[in-house]
Design an enzyme around this catalytic site. Sequence first.
Site, mmCIF file in Angstrom:
data_model
loop_
_atom_site.group_PDB
_atom_site.id
_atom_site.type_symbol
_atom_site.label_atom_id
_atom_site.label_comp_id
_atom_site.label_asym_id
_atom_site.label_seq_id
_atom_site.Cartn_x
_atom_site.Cartn_y
_atom_site.Cartn_z
ATOM 1 C CB CYS A 149 33.401 -138.599 38.399
ATOM 2 S SG CYS A 149 34.460 -137.329 37.663
ATOM 3 C CG HIS A 439 33.496 -134.684 41.040
ATOM 4 N ND1 HIS A 439 33.993 -135.961 40.848
ATOM 5 C CD2 HIS A 439 32.399 -134.816 41.844
ATOM 6 C CE1 HIS A 439 33.230 -136.823 41.510
ATOM 7 N NE2 HIS A 439 32.272 -136.164 42.111
#
Length: 485
Positions: A149, A439
């Site tokens: 990510c 994330h």
Amino acid sequence: MSPAGCSHVNGYKVDNWKQNLRVIYQCFVWSGSAETRRRKAKSCICHMCGAHLNRLHSCLYCVFFGCFTKKHIHEHAKNKRHNLAIDLLYGGIYCFVCQDYIYDKDMEQIAKEEQRKIRSAVLIQVTYTCSRVNQTPCLRGLINLGNTCFMNCIVQALTHTPLLRDFFLSDRHKCEMQSNSCLVCEMSQLFQEFYSGHRSPHIPFRLLHLVWTHARHLAGYEQQDAHEFLIAALDVLHRHYDNGKKANNPNHCNCIIDQIFTGGLQSDVTCQVCHGVSTTIDPFWDISLDLPGSSTPFWPLSPGGDGSTVNGESHLSGSTTLTDCLRRFTRPEHLGSSAKIKCGGCHSYQESTKQLTMKKLPIVACFHLKRFEHSAKLRRKITTYVSFPLELDMTPFMASSKESRMNGQYQQTVDVLNNDNKYSLFAVVNHQGTLESGHYTSFIRQHKDQWFKCDDAIITKASIKDVLDSEGYLLFYHKQFLEYE
């Protein structure tokens, strides 16, 4: 293309050119109604290979559609000497003589007028989800290949950087390396994929492999830092273009990365005895800003305690703003007795003050909010909320404004005609979670008032409030006077 713009549009501006251009925008670009969408789907195919995708362009001189990727529109332009074409997906005008997308005030005005007509005539309620990502033009999700990510959110920001997009879509990258080992070739291919018209999430496995090859400290499937990846990617792209050129001019590079991202940071060290000033100017790609809550003492947040607004940022409730962080970054700092420097005027070691200001601003300014603190005693994430504006004026932090500053403060004057230092926000990278488990996502501005959240493969519509309420890790601003929608 010269700074004055493309001169080849003059040959197009004859007879009923305005009406002809309006028809193309109405029927084949801004196709809002069901009828025009059906007409576009039926008519817009490459007249040479029959493809619907491959970045179709329409000739502005005759009825001809050709795909840009396979260069069928290029062949038509060369054979017919029809030098201008329009991108049917994005609406940009391409000049085959300049070999670049061009800006023309009259054409841009027509494009905006026709787009407004479509928006006002057709109200379409669309739920933006992963399953309907084809409703978000030029936005494409990226598959997470295992803790990637950090890479995906930076790719989204770079592919939506206007000048970088135009560079790669104009096929201006000429490679002398083997394409399977060239990160720049892969970036070029990535831009082609993003603007090809395909809507399924892209799998960036080749990009990941080349990142591991060129930046070995980012190799592996562990969680990595998005800021570190951004700097590594810019460095690899810069070194590719700069390779072999430094011998000619060691202090200057004019590659596309430096044209867009490089600014000049001025450091003034002032002797406290003779007040002599030693000045150095260093290039930068981003500005890293300390935050309240870190182990580094933060400068008092003033002015603003009275609820005033600077750069569109509210100081109510004592919240920290991006302007506060920039004030702290550019304030004079007393170096102290333990960091004496040899003064050229006194010819002896003296205490001094140091002040950083912006000598030259980049086209794209990236601000890195230092949320991750690493020290011998401490490893943690700083979650202090920092408000940031949609529009940013960097004038107070310029070296040329230094005389107006007193102890890090700036007496701001209003100059509505000077837009050289004004920026607009176009991308925000956020980090959710902790140092050990987190994330990355990003917000991308598609048009002036349209924002989307990119969460790996999932693209969803976002409000301006969603963007401005987010924590913020990397903030990307584009100079307004170069920006176009």
